[in-house]
Design an enzyme around this catalytic site. Structure first.
Site, short mmCIF file in Angstrom:
data_model
loop_
_atom_site.label_atom_id
_atom_site.label_comp_id
_atom_site.label_asym_id
_atom_site.label_seq_id
_atom_site.Cartn_x
_atom_site.Cartn_y
_atom_site.Cartn_z
N LYS A 197 0.78 -1.23 0.00
CA LYS A 197 0.00 0.00 0.00
C LYS A 197 0.81 1.28 0.00
CE LYS A 197 -4.28 -1.50 2.07
NZ LYS A 197 -5.05 -1.49 3.31
N GLY A 350 9.24 -6.45 9.92
CA GLY A 350 8.10 -6.94 9.17
C GLY A 350 8.47 -7.94 8.10
N GLY A 373 6.13 -2.11 12.41
CA GLY A 373 5.32 -0.90 12.57
C GLY A 373 6.12 0.22 13.23
P1 AMP Z 1 3.40 -4.43 3.28
O1 AMP Z 1 2.75 -5.01 4.50
O2 AMP Z 1 2.69 -3.24 2.72
O3 AMP Z 1 4.89 -4.23 3.45
O4 AMP Z 1 3.23 -5.54 2.15
C1 AMP Z 1 3.81 -6.81 2.21
C2 AMP Z 1 3.12 -7.70 1.23
O5 AMP Z 1 3.23 -7.13 -0.06
C3 AMP Z 1 3.68 -9.10 1.11
O6 AMP Z 1 2.78 -10.00 1.68
C4 AMP Z 1 3.81 -9.30 -0.40
O7 AMP Z 1 3.30 -10.53 -0.82
C5 AMP Z 1 2.97 -8.17 -0.96
N1 AMP Z 1 3.32 -7.81 -2.32
C6 AMP Z 1 4.49 -7.35 -2.78
N2 AMP Z 1 4.45 -7.18 -4.12
C7 AMP Z 1 3.22 -7.54 -4.53
C8 AMP Z 1 2.55 -7.59 -5.79
N3 AMP Z 1 3.20 -7.24 -6.91
N4 AMP Z 1 1.26 -7.96 -5.82
C9 AMP Z 1 0.63 -8.31 -4.70
N5 AMP Z 1 1.19 -8.29 -3.47
C10 AMP Z 1 2.48 -7.92 -3.38
#
Ligand code: AMP
Length: 393
Positions: A197, A350, A373
């Site tokens: 995100k 994380g 976090g």
């Molecule tokens: P965050 O918690 O925002 O750091 O997101 C981590 C997650 O992002 C992990 O579970 C990854 O599987 C996911 N992620 C990374 N790249 C992609 C992508 N291209 N499409 C979907 N999910 C993704």
């Protein structure tokens, strides 16, 4: 750090309440599958025991919703600590009869671990009565739970209203390493951001754009930027309502003279799973019906080259869906480049911390934060309430 630490106080013969982060992953049989956080808490605990303190440990584990749930009991952690040689007992509740008896019985040089703080909803509500009861167990409070330092809970902030409050070694180390990197980084300073995100990471991007030389963006986040540049992303994850913001951030990078590096190619899949039809898209125009799952081969080279030039690298968020082995190459490439870089390398906890562990590069990284976090909020330049509440030097 301008906060008092355990080295600034005398703990001999005192009861010391220590907030640690024992939020470890457990399997279905309640076996600990990663004890990094337990190991990270040991220097503080051992020092306090050696200096003659009676140590009362408290932590949360998981999200038990304010009531007892065996699945989230800290008992396996107490068992592990005992195996590691600590003279420790386990209280079967947090502030009830078992805890009171254990706290009354604990002697200098011994420890007791209380049950999961989040079995009481008062913990996350920062309830003053609950905090006061916890505080009544001890003469001094030590916060060493970096992973929850960004939360003002009863055991992180509440108790500091009733006891002298100092930092443990883990919090001290986390803040020193990350603080130094942000305040006075060896340059070039490169930040790598990934994950899903943009909305979660706006604050971090904004703050880092003030200080880095290069900002690399991969992962699903990059598709929102790609859309902002007018590209097509097929079925990839995009935050449509953040496209304007992505444009503003790109402009800010330009204004600040920051080298913003975005992917130039992709690994795409037909379905969101490991075993599915895959293609390498040699551009950022992902066809309809395909979903971007990882950065492509050219992007991996470009990102690795930028990291190799760095003297400081901070990384948060995977480059793709690394949980699926077929889409872990991008994340592996960044982890390897960091391991090989002649630089201070910091991983903000994380998923990226899990990824470097899983991919085998952890021992070649300067610092892997224990708090995802908390380190994100630190990178955003926010004050961490669990640290702010501690006594100043
Ligand atoms: P965050 O918690 O925002 O750091 O997101 C981590 C997650 O992002 C992990 O579970 C990854 O599987 C996911 N992620 C990374 N790249 C992609 C992508 N291209 N499409 C979907 N999910 C993704």
């Amino acid at each position: 750090m301008n906060k008092k630490t355990i080295d600034d106080i005398d703990v001999k013969g005192k009861k010391v309440l220590v907030r640690v982060d024992f939020n470890v992953p457990l399997d279905a049989d309640r076996n600990i599958t990663d004890e990094t956080r337990i190991k990270a808490a040991l220097p503080t605990i051992k020092t306090l025991l050696d200096r003659g303190a009676a140590v009362i440990l408290c932590s949360h584990l998981g999200r038990p919703k304010g009531e007892f749930n065996m699945k989230y009991s800290l008992e396996p952690v107490a068992k592990r600590l005992k195996e590691l040689g600590l003279p420790i007992t386990f209280a079967k509740d947090v502030i009830g009869e078992s805890a009171k008896a254990a706290v009354a019985a604990v002697k200098p040089g011994e420890a007791v671990l209380l049950e999961n703080l989040r079995f009481h909803k008062e913990e996350e509500k920062n309830d003053p009565e609950f905090a006061k009861t916890l505080a009544s167990f001890a003469d001094v409070f030590v916060n060493d739970a970096f992973g929850t330092a960004h939360r003002a809970h009863a055991s992180t902030e509440g108790v500091t209203h009733y006891l002298p409050a100092v930092a443990g070694y883990l919090i001290g180390k986390e803040l020193d390493v990350m603080g130094k990197a942000l305040e006075n980084p060896a340059r070039p300073f490169v930040a790598v951001l990934g994950g899903v995100k943009v909305s979660d990471k706006i604050g971090v991007i904004n703050n880092l754009l003030e200080m880095v030389d290069t900002l690399i963006i991969g992962g699903a986040m990059s598709y929102t930027f790609q859309r902002a540049k007018g590209g097509k992303v097929g079925n990839s994850v995009v935050e449509e309502d953040k496209i304007e913001l992505a444009k503003e951030l790109m402009q800010k990078a330009k204004d600040k003279g920051v080298n913003l590096v975005l992917p130039v190619d992709n690994e795409a899949a037909q379905e969101f799973k490991n075993d599915t039809m895959r293609i390498t898209v040699h551009s950022m125009d992902i066809p309809e019906g395909w979903e971007g799952m990882d950065i492509g081969p050219e992007t991996r080279k470009i990102f690795a080259r930028e990291i190799a030039k760095a003297k400081t690298v901070v990384w948060n968020g995977p480059m793709g869906v690394f949980e699926f082995p077929n889409f872990a190459e991008g994340t592996r490439a960044v982890a390897r480049a960091m391991a090989e870089a002649d630089a201070v390398t910091i991983i903000g906890g994380g998923d990226s911390a899990a990824a470097v562990e899983q991919l085998g590069f952890a021992d070649r990284i300067s610092h892997i934060s224990t708090g995802g976090g908390a380190s994100l909020e630190f990178l955003e330049g926010k004050v961490l309430p669990g640290v702010a509440a501690l006594n100043d030097k």
